[in-house]
Scaffold this motif. Structure first.
Motif, PDB file in Angstrom:
ATOM      1  N   GLN A 141      -0.084  -8.786  42.494  1.00 60.58           N
ATOM      2  CA  GLN A 141       1.367  -8.906  42.488  1.00 60.58           C
ATOM      3  C   GLN A 141       1.921  -9.010  43.909  1.00 60.58           C
ATOM      4  N   TRP A 142       3.053  -9.681  44.021  1.00 61.29           N
ATOM      5  CA  TRP A 142       3.755  -9.759  45.301  1.00 61.29           C
ATOM      6  C   TRP A 142       4.648  -8.541  45.470  1.00 61.29           C
ATOM      7  N   VAL A 143       4.439  -7.797  46.562  1.00 58.58           N
ATOM      8  CA  VAL A 143       5.215  -6.607  46.871  1.00 58.58           C
ATOM      9  C   VAL A 143       5.898  -6.800  48.219  1.00 58.58           C
ATOM     10  N   VAL A 144       7.214  -6.630  48.238  1.00 58.38           N
ATOM     11  CA  VAL A 144       7.981  -6.690  49.490  1.00 58.38           C
ATOM     12  C   VAL A 144       8.252  -5.265  49.955  1.00 58.38           C
ATOM     13  N   VAL A 145       7.949  -4.987  51.219  1.00 57.71           N
ATOM     14  CA  VAL A 145       8.220  -3.674  51.804  1.00 57.71           C
ATOM     15  C   VAL A 145       9.217  -3.856  52.937  1.00 57.71           C
ATOM     16  N   LEU A 146      10.425  -3.333  52.767  1.00 60.62           N
ATOM     17  CA  LEU A 146      11.426  -3.375  53.832  1.00 60.62           C
ATOM     18  C   LEU A 146      11.143  -2.245  54.825  1.00 60.62           C
ATOM     19  N   GLY A 147      11.561  -2.448  56.086  1.00 65.18           N
ATOM     20  CA  GLY A 147      11.278  -1.455  57.110  1.00 65.18           C
ATOM     21  C   GLY A 147       9.790  -1.219  57.236  1.00 65.18           C
ATOM     22  N   ALA A 148       9.014  -2.302  57.236  1.00 63.86           N
ATOM     23  CA  ALA A 148       7.569  -2.215  57.052  1.00 63.86           C
ATOM     24  C   ALA A 148       6.825  -1.599  58.223  1.00 63.86           C
ATOM     25  N   ALA A 149       7.483  -1.421  59.378  1.00 69.34           N
ATOM     26  CA  ALA A 149       6.806  -0.813  60.523  1.00 69.34           C
ATOM     27  C   ALA A 149       7.192   0.636  60.738  1.00 69.34           C
ATOM     28  N   ARG A 162      -4.474  -1.797  49.862  1.00 71.51           N
ATOM     29  CA  ARG A 162      -5.699  -1.174  49.361  1.00 71.51           C
ATOM     30  C   ARG A 162      -5.762  -1.191  47.838  1.00 71.51           C
ATOM     31  N   LEU A 163      -4.603  -1.293  47.181  1.00 68.12           N
ATOM     32  CA  LEU A 163      -4.566  -1.386  45.724  1.00 68.12           C
ATOM     33  C   LEU A 163      -4.624  -2.826  45.226  1.00 68.12           C
ATOM     34  N   GLY A 164      -4.743  -3.767  46.153  1.00 68.52           N
ATOM     35  CA  GLY A 164      -4.927  -5.164  45.761  1.00 68.52           C
ATOM     36  C   GLY A 164      -3.662  -5.972  45.638  1.00 68.52           C
ATOM     37  N   ALA A 165      -2.517  -5.424  46.047  1.00 72.83           N
ATOM     38  CA  ALA A 165      -1.268  -6.193  45.994  1.00 72.83           C
ATOM     39  C   ALA A 165      -1.203  -7.177  47.162  1.00 72.83           C
ATOM     40  N   ARG A 166      -0.380  -8.189  47.016  1.00 74.70           N
ATOM     41  CA  ARG A 166      -0.114  -9.161  48.080  1.00 74.70           C
ATOM     42  C   ARG A 166       1.207  -8.744  48.729  1.00 74.70           C
ATOM     43  N   VAL A 167       1.152  -8.313  49.967  1.00 75.72           N
ATOM     44  CA  VAL A 167       2.299  -7.668  50.602  1.00 75.72           C
ATOM     45  C   VAL A 167       3.032  -8.610  51.532  1.00 75.72           C
ATOM     46  N   ILE A 168       4.354  -8.635  51.369  1.00 73.36           N
ATOM     47  CA  ILE A 168       5.249  -9.280  52.331  1.00 73.36           C
ATOM     48  C   ILE A 168       5.950  -8.172  53.097  1.00 73.36           C
ATOM     49  N   ALA A 169       5.681  -8.081  54.381  1.00 72.71           N
ATOM     50  CA  ALA A 169       6.338  -7.096  55.228  1.00 72.71           C
ATOM     51  C   ALA A 169       7.652  -7.658  55.726  1.00 72.71           C
ATOM     52  N   GLU A 186       0.122  -9.715  53.995  1.00 75.89           N
ATOM     53  CA  GLU A 186      -0.260 -11.125  53.954  1.00 75.89           C
ATOM     54  C   GLU A 186       0.743 -12.018  54.651  1.00 75.89           C
ATOM     55  N   ALA A 187       2.002 -11.626  54.628  1.00 77.11           N
ATOM     56  CA  ALA A 187       3.069 -12.433  55.230  1.00 77.11           C
ATOM     57  C   ALA A 187       4.146 -11.501  55.766  1.00 77.11           C
ATOM     58  N   GLY A 188       5.023 -12.053  56.588  1.00 77.38           N
ATOM     59  CA  GLY A 188       6.096 -11.249  57.152  1.00 77.38           C
ATOM     60  C   GLY A 188       7.392 -12.018  57.221  1.00 77.38           C
ATOM     61  N   ASP A 209       7.446  -9.494  42.715  1.00 83.11           N
ATOM     62  CA  ASP A 209       7.331  -8.634  41.536  1.00 83.11           C
ATOM     63  C   ASP A 209       7.926  -7.251  41.786  1.00 83.11           C
ATOM     64  N   LEU A 210       7.853  -6.796  43.026  1.00 78.46           N
ATOM     65  CA  LEU A 210       8.263  -5.423  43.347  1.00 78.46           C
ATOM     66  C   LEU A 210       8.813  -5.371  44.767  1.00 78.46           C
ATOM     67  N   VAL A 211       9.937  -4.692  44.939  1.00 76.07           N
ATOM     68  CA  VAL A 211      10.510  -4.448  46.260  1.00 76.07           C
ATOM     69  C   VAL A 211      10.584  -2.947  46.485  1.00 76.07           C
ATOM     70  N   ILE A 212      10.053  -2.489  47.625  1.00 78.53           N
ATOM     71  CA  ILE A 212      10.157  -1.090  48.027  1.00 78.53           C
ATOM     72  C   ILE A 212      11.110  -1.036  49.209  1.00 78.53           C
ATOM     73  N   ASP A 213      12.211  -0.288  49.057  1.00 78.34           N
ATOM     74  CA  ASP A 213      13.287  -0.344  50.049  1.00 78.34           C
ATOM     75  C   ASP A 213      13.668   1.038  50.574  1.00 78.34           C
TER      76      ASP A 213
END
Length: 329
Positions: A141-149, A162-169, A186-188, A209-213
Protein backbone atom coordinates in the motif's frame (compact mmCIF):
# COMPACT_ATOMS: atom_id res chain seq x y z
CA UNK A 1 18.26 15.46 42.91
CA UNK A 2 18.78 17.73 39.92
CA UNK A 3 15.78 18.34 37.66
CA UNK A 4 14.59 20.59 34.85
CA UNK A 5 11.70 22.75 36.07
CA UNK A 6 8.92 24.72 34.43
CA UNK A 7 8.08 27.43 36.96
CA UNK A 8 6.43 29.88 34.56
CA UNK A 9 4.52 28.94 31.41
CA UNK A 10 6.16 30.02 28.18
CA UNK A 11 8.98 29.01 25.87
CA UNK A 12 12.04 26.82 26.40
CA UNK A 13 14.01 29.79 27.73
CA UNK A 14 11.91 29.62 30.91
CA UNK A 15 13.11 26.11 31.83
CA UNK A 16 15.59 26.12 34.72
CA UNK A 17 17.60 23.49 36.56
CA UNK A 18 16.83 23.09 40.28
CA UNK A 19 17.66 20.78 43.16
CA UNK A 20 14.41 19.17 44.34
CA UNK A 21 13.62 16.29 46.75
CA UNK A 22 14.03 12.72 45.51
CA UNK A 23 10.77 10.90 44.77
CA UNK A 24 9.52 8.48 47.42
CA UNK A 25 8.59 5.00 46.25
CA UNK A 26 4.98 3.89 46.76
CA UNK A 27 2.95 0.72 46.11
CA UNK A 28 2.72 -0.32 42.48
CA UNK A 29 5.59 1.97 41.50
CA UNK A 30 9.36 1.99 41.19
CA UNK A 31 11.94 4.74 41.43
CA UNK A 32 14.22 4.84 38.40
CA UNK A 33 17.68 6.38 38.18
CA UNK A 34 17.14 8.15 34.88
CA UNK A 35 19.89 7.67 32.30
CA UNK A 36 18.28 9.55 29.41
CA UNK A 37 15.05 11.41 28.64
CA UNK A 38 13.69 12.11 25.17
CA UNK A 39 12.02 15.30 23.98
CA UNK A 40 8.69 15.13 22.16
CA UNK A 41 6.73 17.99 20.59
CA UNK A 42 4.00 17.87 23.28
CA UNK A 43 6.66 18.83 25.84
CA UNK A 44 6.71 22.27 24.23
CA UNK A 45 2.94 22.48 24.47
CA UNK A 46 2.93 21.50 28.15
CA UNK A 47 5.49 24.14 29.15
CA UNK A 48 3.53 26.75 27.18
CA UNK A 49 0.22 25.56 28.73
CA UNK A 50 -1.16 24.89 25.23
CA UNK A 51 -1.72 21.15 25.46
CA UNK A 52 -5.19 19.58 25.66
CA UNK A 53 -4.64 19.19 29.41
CA UNK A 54 -2.90 21.64 31.74
CA UNK A 55 -0.14 20.79 34.23
CA UNK A 56 0.05 23.20 37.20
CA UNK A 57 3.42 24.89 37.68
CA UNK A 58 5.96 24.18 38.95
CA UNK A 59 6.60 20.80 37.32
CA UNK A 60 9.39 18.76 35.79
CA UNK A 61 8.74 18.24 32.07
CA UNK A 62 9.32 15.12 30.03
CA UNK A 63 7.47 11.82 29.87
CA UNK A 64 9.84 9.47 28.03
CA UNK A 65 12.93 8.00 29.69
CA UNK A 66 15.32 5.11 30.18
CA UNK A 67 17.32 4.12 33.25
CA UNK A 68 17.84 1.53 35.96
CA UNK A 69 15.48 0.68 38.80
CA UNK A 70 16.72 2.02 42.14
CA UNK A 71 13.77 1.09 44.40
CA UNK A 72 10.81 -1.24 44.07
CA UNK A 73 7.48 -0.50 45.74
CA UNK A 74 5.11 -2.89 47.46
CA UNK A 75 3.13 -5.11 45.11
CA UNK A 76 5.53 -4.80 42.18
CA UNK A 77 6.43 -8.03 40.38
CA UNK A 78 8.43 -8.74 37.26
CA UNK A 79 11.00 -6.02 37.94
CA UNK A 80 13.97 -5.80 40.31
CA UNK A 81 16.51 -3.27 41.48
CA UNK A 82 19.15 -2.82 38.79
CA UNK A 83 16.91 -3.73 35.84
CA UNK A 84 17.42 -1.59 32.74
CA UNK A 85 14.02 -0.19 31.77
CA UNK A 86 12.36 2.35 29.54
CA UNK A 87 8.92 3.85 29.86
CA UNK A 88 6.85 6.94 30.43
CA UNK A 89 5.49 9.17 33.16
CA UNK A 90 2.79 11.87 32.94
CA UNK A 91 5.60 14.40 33.62
CA UNK A 92 8.96 14.26 35.39
CA UNK A 93 11.36 12.43 33.08
CA UNK A 94 13.88 15.27 32.82
CA UNK A 95 15.37 14.61 36.24
CA UNK A 96 17.92 12.37 37.89
CA UNK A 97 15.18 10.18 39.37
CA UNK A 98 11.59 9.42 38.41
CA UNK A 99 8.67 7.73 40.16
CA UNK A 100 7.07 5.38 37.63
CA UNK A 101 3.93 3.20 37.68
CA UNK A 102 4.96 -0.39 36.99
CA UNK A 103 2.51 -0.73 34.07
CA UNK A 104 4.39 2.05 32.26
CA UNK A 105 7.71 0.15 32.32
CA UNK A 106 9.33 -2.17 29.80
CA UNK A 107 12.67 -3.95 30.08
CA UNK A 108 15.22 -2.57 27.64
CA UNK A 109 15.61 -5.18 24.88
CA UNK A 110 18.99 -6.47 23.83
CA UNK A 111 20.65 -4.22 21.28
CA UNK A 112 19.22 -0.87 22.40
CA UNK A 113 21.45 1.65 24.19
CA UNK A 114 19.98 3.77 26.97
CA UNK A 115 19.77 6.73 24.59
CA UNK A 116 17.96 4.66 21.97
CA UNK A 117 15.63 3.18 24.58
CA UNK A 118 14.68 6.65 25.81
CA UNK A 119 13.85 7.66 22.24
CA UNK A 120 11.75 4.61 21.49
CA UNK A 121 8.46 4.38 23.36
CA UNK A 122 6.44 7.45 22.34
CA UNK A 123 7.35 7.80 18.67
CA UNK A 124 7.60 4.13 17.76
CA UNK A 125 4.48 3.10 19.66
CA UNK A 126 2.63 6.01 18.04
CA UNK A 127 3.94 5.05 14.62
CA UNK A 128 3.03 1.38 14.99
CA UNK A 129 -0.45 2.04 16.35
CA UNK A 130 -1.15 4.64 13.65
CA UNK A 131 -0.07 2.31 10.85
CA UNK A 132 -1.34 -1.05 12.06
CA UNK A 133 -4.18 -0.47 14.53
CA UNK A 134 -5.65 2.77 13.15
CA UNK A 135 -4.48 2.49 9.55
CA UNK A 136 -4.75 -1.28 8.95
CA UNK A 137 -1.71 -1.01 6.67
CA UNK A 138 -0.96 -3.81 4.22
CA UNK A 139 2.20 -4.64 2.26
CA UNK A 140 2.31 -2.82 -1.05
CA UNK A 141 0.00 0.00 0.00
CA UNK A 142 0.98 3.62 -0.54
CA UNK A 143 1.49 5.41 2.79
CA UNK A 144 2.11 9.17 3.04
CA UNK A 145 3.92 10.38 6.15
CA UNK A 146 3.81 14.13 6.80
CA UNK A 147 6.62 15.67 8.83
CA UNK A 148 8.65 12.66 7.77
CA UNK A 149 11.97 13.85 9.24
CA UNK A 150 10.66 14.56 12.74
CA UNK A 151 10.57 12.16 15.68
CA UNK A 152 7.18 10.58 14.92
CA UNK A 153 7.79 10.92 11.19
CA UNK A 154 11.08 9.03 11.10
CA UNK A 155 9.66 6.30 13.33
CA UNK A 156 6.60 5.92 11.11
CA UNK A 157 8.64 5.81 7.91
CA UNK A 158 10.95 3.23 9.46
CA UNK A 159 8.11 0.98 10.62
CA UNK A 160 6.06 1.31 7.42
CA UNK A 161 8.92 0.30 5.16
CA UNK A 162 9.75 -2.67 7.40
CA UNK A 163 6.11 -3.76 7.13
CA UNK A 164 6.29 -3.69 3.34
CA UNK A 165 4.42 -0.45 2.63
CA UNK A 166 5.45 1.94 -0.15
CA UNK A 167 6.20 5.20 1.64
CA UNK A 168 5.96 8.75 0.35
CA UNK A 169 7.77 11.07 2.73
CA UNK A 170 6.53 14.65 2.92
CA UNK A 171 8.72 17.29 4.55
CA UNK A 172 9.71 20.95 4.33
CA UNK A 173 13.13 20.62 2.67
CA UNK A 174 15.11 18.34 0.39
CA UNK A 175 17.62 17.69 3.20
CA UNK A 176 14.85 16.43 5.45
CA UNK A 177 13.46 14.26 2.67
CA UNK A 178 16.91 12.70 2.30
CA UNK A 179 16.69 11.55 5.93
CA UNK A 180 13.39 9.79 5.26
CA UNK A 181 14.75 8.15 2.12
CA UNK A 182 17.65 6.75 4.16
CA UNK A 183 14.99 5.03 6.27
CA UNK A 184 13.39 3.46 3.21
CA UNK A 185 10.92 6.01 1.81
CA UNK A 186 10.37 5.29 -1.88
CA UNK A 187 9.54 8.86 -2.85
CA UNK A 188 9.44 12.32 -1.35
CA UNK A 189 7.45 15.52 -1.63
CA UNK A 190 8.85 18.87 -0.53
CA UNK A 191 5.65 20.56 0.54
CA UNK A 192 7.40 23.92 0.82
CA UNK A 193 8.00 24.00 -2.95
CA UNK A 194 5.69 21.37 -4.48
CA UNK A 195 1.94 20.85 -4.70
CA UNK A 196 1.37 18.14 -2.10
CA UNK A 197 -1.91 16.80 -3.47
CA UNK A 198 -0.82 16.71 -7.10
CA UNK A 199 2.54 15.09 -6.36
CA UNK A 200 0.99 12.36 -4.21
CA UNK A 201 -1.49 11.53 -6.96
CA UNK A 202 1.24 11.58 -9.57
CA UNK A 203 3.52 9.26 -7.60
CA UNK A 204 0.78 6.79 -6.65
CA UNK A 205 -1.07 6.88 -9.95
CA UNK A 206 -4.35 7.79 -8.35
CA UNK A 207 -4.09 8.32 -4.61
CA UNK A 208 -2.60 7.14 -1.33
CA UNK A 209 -4.13 4.35 0.72
CA UNK A 210 -3.12 5.84 4.07
CA UNK A 211 -1.96 9.23 5.35
CA UNK A 212 -0.26 9.63 8.73
CA UNK A 213 -0.33 13.27 9.82
CA UNK A 214 1.46 14.62 12.92
CA UNK A 215 1.67 18.09 11.34
CA UNK A 216 -1.85 19.36 10.58
CA UNK A 217 -2.03 23.03 9.62
CA UNK A 218 -2.36 23.83 5.91
CA UNK A 219 -0.95 20.48 4.78
CA UNK A 220 -3.72 18.28 6.18
CA UNK A 221 -6.39 19.09 3.61
CA UNK A 222 -4.29 18.59 0.45
CA UNK A 223 -3.06 15.29 1.89
CA UNK A 224 -6.66 14.25 2.57
CA UNK A 225 -7.61 15.23 -0.99
CA UNK A 226 -4.84 12.94 -2.27
CA UNK A 227 -6.28 9.81 -0.63
CA UNK A 228 -7.80 7.16 -2.86
CA UNK A 229 -11.46 6.09 -2.49
CA UNK A 230 -11.85 4.12 0.75
CA UNK A 231 -8.51 5.22 2.17
CA UNK A 232 -7.65 6.24 5.71
CA UNK A 233 -6.37 9.47 7.28
CA UNK A 234 -4.83 9.33 10.77
CA UNK A 235 -4.34 12.59 12.65
CA UNK A 236 -1.69 12.52 15.39
CA UNK A 237 -1.08 16.16 16.25
CA UNK A 238 -0.55 19.68 15.01
CA UNK A 239 3.16 20.44 14.98
CA UNK A 240 2.54 22.81 12.07
CA UNK A 241 0.78 25.18 14.45
CA UNK A 242 -2.87 25.35 13.40
CA UNK A 243 -5.56 22.74 13.94
CA UNK A 244 -7.07 22.27 10.46
CA UNK A 245 -10.77 22.44 9.66
CA UNK A 246 -11.55 19.68 7.18
CA UNK A 247 -14.56 19.92 4.82
CA UNK A 248 -16.58 16.80 5.62
CA UNK A 249 -17.77 16.47 2.04
CA UNK A 250 -14.26 15.24 1.20
CA UNK A 251 -14.75 12.41 3.68
CA UNK A 252 -18.19 11.64 2.28
CA UNK A 253 -17.32 11.64 -1.42
CA UNK A 254 -14.28 9.39 -1.04
CA UNK A 255 -15.57 7.16 1.76
CA UNK A 256 -12.49 8.14 3.75
CA UNK A 257 -11.97 6.86 7.29
CA UNK A 258 -10.57 9.55 9.60
CA UNK A 259 -8.98 8.32 12.83
CA UNK A 260 -7.49 10.26 15.72
CA UNK A 261 -4.69 8.86 17.84
CA UNK A 262 -3.61 10.40 21.15
CA UNK A 263 -1.15 7.97 22.70
CA UNK A 264 -2.02 8.46 26.37
CA UNK A 265 -5.69 7.66 25.92
CA UNK A 266 -5.05 4.83 23.46
CA UNK A 267 -2.73 3.09 25.93
CA UNK A 268 -5.32 3.49 28.69
CA UNK A 269 -8.36 2.42 26.63
CA UNK A 270 -6.85 -0.13 24.24
CA UNK A 271 -4.56 -2.35 26.33
CA UNK A 272 -4.79 -5.34 23.98
CA UNK A 273 -3.87 -3.27 20.93
CA UNK A 274 -1.05 -1.67 22.90
CA UNK A 275 0.30 -5.08 23.94
CA UNK A 276 0.12 -6.28 20.33
CA UNK A 277 1.97 -3.17 19.18
CA UNK A 278 4.72 -3.73 21.74
CA UNK A 279 5.08 -7.33 20.59
CA UNK A 280 5.25 -6.24 16.97
CA UNK A 281 7.89 -3.65 17.77
CA UNK A 282 9.93 -6.22 19.69
CA UNK A 283 10.06 -8.34 16.53
CA UNK A 284 11.22 -5.33 14.52
CA UNK A 285 13.93 -4.54 17.08
CA UNK A 286 15.13 -8.14 16.83
CA UNK A 287 15.29 -7.58 13.08
CA UNK A 288 17.52 -4.54 13.42
CA UNK A 289 15.20 -1.58 13.98
CA UNK A 290 16.87 1.24 15.92
CA UNK A 291 15.44 4.69 16.75
CA UNK A 292 17.00 7.58 14.86
CA UNK A 293 18.54 9.90 17.46
CA UNK A 294 19.84 13.04 15.80
CA UNK A 295 21.06 14.96 18.87
CA UNK A 296 21.93 14.47 22.52
CA UNK A 297 22.28 17.24 25.12
CA UNK A 298 23.19 17.18 28.82
CA UNK A 299 20.48 17.99 31.37
CA UNK A 300 21.99 21.42 32.01
CA UNK A 301 21.29 22.29 28.34
CA UNK A 302 17.68 21.13 28.28
CA UNK A 303 16.41 24.62 27.36
CA UNK A 304 18.70 24.65 24.31
CA UNK A 305 17.50 21.20 23.28
CA UNK A 306 13.84 22.19 23.65
CA UNK A 307 14.42 25.30 21.56
CA UNK A 308 15.97 23.25 18.76
CA UNK A 309 12.87 21.05 18.71
CA UNK A 310 10.69 24.16 18.68
CA UNK A 311 12.69 25.46 15.71
CA UNK A 312 12.28 22.08 13.93
CA UNK A 313 16.02 21.72 13.41
CA UNK A 314 16.55 18.04 14.35
CA UNK A 315 15.96 15.16 11.94
CA UNK A 316 14.92 12.49 14.41
CA UNK A 317 14.69 12.39 18.19
CA UNK A 318 16.49 14.70 20.61
CA UNK A 319 17.59 13.05 23.85
CA UNK A 320 18.72 14.52 27.17
CA UNK A 321 21.57 12.49 28.68
CA UNK A 322 20.91 12.74 32.40
CA UNK A 323 23.61 10.29 33.46
CA UNK A 324 27.12 10.82 32.14
CA UNK A 325 27.95 8.07 29.68
CA UNK A 326 24.29 7.20 29.01
CA UNK A 327 24.97 6.86 25.29
CA UNK A 328 27.00 3.71 25.86
CA UNK A 329 25.06 2.36 28.84
Amino acid sequence: MKAARCEVYGGPENIVIRDIPDPVVKPGHVVVDVAAAAINFPDLLFIADKYQMSIPVPFTPGNEFSGRIAEVGEGVSGFAVGDAVYGSVPQGAMAEKALVAVEALTLVPDGLSMVEAAAFRVTYLTGYLSLVTAGNVRPGQWVVVLGAAGGVGTATVDIATRLGARVIAAASSDDRLAVAKELGAEAGVNYATENLKDRIKEITGGGADLVIDPVGDRWAEPALRAITWGGTFVTLGYAGGEIPRIPLNLVLLKNVTVRGLELRTWIARLPEATAAAKAGLAELIAGGLRPRVSETHPLDDVAVALQRVADRVPTGKVVITVTEGARNA
